[in-house]
Design an enzyme around this catalytic site. Structure first.
Site: not given
Ligand code: GCB
Length: 608
Positions: A158, A415, A468, A470, A505, A550
């Protein structure tokens, strides 16, 4: 600099030229000067210093040049050129002679240039930086040529591919008979500590049979607390100062190299701390006490500087970390500057130290990433040449940071495609290598959400589970209720394997200043609601020993339709203004210690 070593900073304004076709002749350029040079500041990324997108987006060689005068007192000495880093590769010439090359963008390197320079005289220094990434690089990438002939750099991570001379360049001098390396380890109980060292001398010092004297100096009092001799030895310190999170506490191991007739040839001081790190069950113990990580995944990233190191920006970041109650951070996704790491050592900031192995994942096609499909672990993607460079990155990182008390874990990848069958064959030798290089620290990797416990092939090789996640952002987007159930259910599975879990994250893109009475994605209100949801999950399990949001601040990324001028998951904006999330985290991390096991920064206790 010590009594026997000196250093001259080469930071400042250099000449600069873009090698548009990557075909300029080094023989000509490195003797007679760059064609039509412009000026550039070092250290800083190249990219944001120029107003034209051709320079910013150039793929290939960039030439840096400057004249350097060697101090006239530097006679009969060894002289070396030291680079904090050059992203991603560098070749260096002095007066037309190639003196060395280095591959890899985030580690320091130096070349002995004694035979190429003369005390009191000037020389022409040329550095060719190459910003291309292919599958023999860490991170890996692929240079694509578009139908109109333009080259573009493809990569599967990213963060924006900032490149250039990101850290200081120095001309250094020392005796040819000097200390080359030192490895320090400690053990301690309540009343005493044993400090072990292994010192390597330069070849001329070994050949001459020079003697090694060691003294251990308490950095706080400046007093020597123990003396010893020899290349491989140890001493005992009574009532040691123990390096403590939130406090620090350092000693210097001062090495003196002395000739047979008593002349002091070299003096070198390496700081270290007396502390232990251990994983017991789901506890992460520092000095035998359970530690709970609060903090962030970070980036070296600022307006104009790109990834360039700047002391004022660094100090500001640490002040904000302190303000918010962060006791730790992860150097996502590459080794940070030595100045940054020194600050952590001095101030007791706990570090998960990461290699630049980011984007080893071809299975996350589409979305923000750039995969053209296919398997991750196959020839041309992540293969033996990638692994060879990955080895060098692990060795280089440990060699640089092995004596740092702040570093409590090596994170060897971010990751990777750990659900792929071949992931194990790729990672097993790398985990073994890491343990060989440093048996004293745990080893981890940041697990991607597409490799949950029942699909991941490598987590049993590692000491802790770094997740990590989300949920509520990339998955179940915007639906925090469903997300919370899913996150809890997955955590229960991970917790079942009896290792500590650190969320390395979790985050949601947030536009500073955008508000809503509804929990609408991208608003500051949603980011807080998202963090509250995550906190409920963390607080529900004894296995969770840390939360690193994050990201610390918004940062620049490559182009993608999910990115509006970069990644906006920061608790702070890119210019370091707090979003509502920062206030929320500050409250959580500084006023609810009973919810967070372990040690916190005593300075914060004074404030609250
Ligand atoms: C992730 C990555 C990180 C990205 C983040 C995102 O899993 O490790 O490098 O910036 O997601 O915000 O998508």
């Amino acid at each position: 600099m010590t009594a026997t070593r000196d250093s001259r900073s080469l930071d400042g304004i250099w000449h600069f030229a873009v090698d548009w076709n990557n075909d300029l002749d080094p023989a000509e350029l490195t003797t007679s000067g760059l064609p039509h040079p412009v000026e550039i500041a070092v250290p800083a990324s190249v990219n944001d210093q120029f107003a034209d997108s051709e320079t910013r987006d150039h793929v290939g060689y960039w030439w840096y040049q400057r004249r350097v005068r060697v101090p006239k007192t530097w006679k009969d000495q060894e002289t070396a050129l030291h680079f904090g880093s050059a992203t991603h590769h560098a070749a260096v010439w002095i007066n037309g002679k190639h003196v060395g090359s280095f591959k890899g963008g985030y580690l320091p390197f130096e070349f002995d240039v004694t035979d190429h320079v003369t005390a009191g005289e000037e020389f022409l220094l040329t550095v060719r930086v190459d910003n291309r990434l292919d599958n023999s690089c860490i991170p890996p990438g692929e240079v694509k040529v578009l139908p109109d002939g333009r080259r573009v750099q493809g990569y599967l991570h990213d963060l924006y591919n900032y490149t250039g001379l990101h850290r200081s360049v120095n001309l250094v001098t020392r005796s040819p008979r000097h200390v080359d390396d030192v490895t320090i380890s400690t053990t301690h109980d309540e009343n005493s500590a044993t400090v072990n060292w292994r010192i390597e001398l330069s070849e001329p010092a070994v050949a001459a049979g020079d003697e090694i004297r060691v003294s251990i100096v308490d950095q706080h009092t400046g007093e020597a607390v123990a003396e010893g001799r020899g290349a491989d030895s140890s001493v005992v310190i009574d009532n040691p100062v123990v390096w403590t999170p939130g406090v620090g506490g350092l000693y210097d191991l001062v090495i003196t190299v002395v000739s047979n007739d008593g002349e002091v040839l070299d003096e070198y001081a390496q700081h270290f701390g007396v502390r232990t790190v251990e994983i017991r069950g789901t506890d992460f113990l520092i000095n035998g006490e359970p530690f709970y990580f609060t903090g962030f995944g970070m980036h070296e990233d600022h307006n104009t500087l790109g990834k360039g190191h700047s002391n004022p920006h660094m100090v500001q970041d640490f002040e904000l970390l302190n303000w918010i109650g962060a006791n730790s951070l992860r150097t996502s996704h590459y080794p940070y500057s030595e100045e940054f790491m020194d600050y952590c050592d001095r101030n007791g900031i706990v570090v998960l130290d990461e290699t630049p192995a980011v984007g080893l994942n071809w299975s996350m096609a589409g979305g923000i990433l750039d995969s053209d499909g296919g398997e991750t672990f196959e020839d041309g993607h992540v293969d033996a040449s990638t692994q060879a460079q990955h080895r060098r990155e692990i060795e280089g990182l440990i060699s640089r940071d092995k004596n740092r008390p702040a570093v409590v874990m090596w994170v060897i990848a971010n990751e990777p495609d750990s659900a792929a069958d071949r992931a194990r064959g790729y990672f097993e030798p790398l985990v073994d290598l890491t343990r060989d290089c440093d048996p004293s620290r745990p080893v981890g990797y940041a697990n991607v959400m597409f490799a949950p416990p029942h699909e991941d092939k490598i987590n049993d090789l590692f000491d802790a589970i770094l997740l990590n996640r989300y949920f509520g952002w990339y998955l179940m987007s915007g639906d925090l209720t469903t997300a919370e159930h899913a996150m809890r259910a997955e955590l229960d599975e991970w917790a079942g394997n009896g290792k500590p879990v650190i969320y390395t994250e979790f985050g949601a893109d947030t536009v500073a200043g955008l508000h809503s009475v509804y929990d609408t994605a991208f608003t500051e209100d949603f980011q807080v609601a998202y963090l509250e949801m995550c906190a409920r999950v963390f607080d529900s399990s004894e296995a969770v020993v840390g939360e690193q949001m994050w990201n610390f601040a918004d940062f620049q990324t490559k182009f993608g339709y999910a990115r509006v001028d970069g990644n906006k998951k920061g608790a702070f904006t890119r210019d370091r203004r707090p979003k509502a999330a920062a206030r929320y985290l500050q409250k959580r991390w500084t006023t609810k210690p009973e919810a967070l096991r372990g040690q916190r920064n005593p300075r914060l206790r004074d404030h609250t």
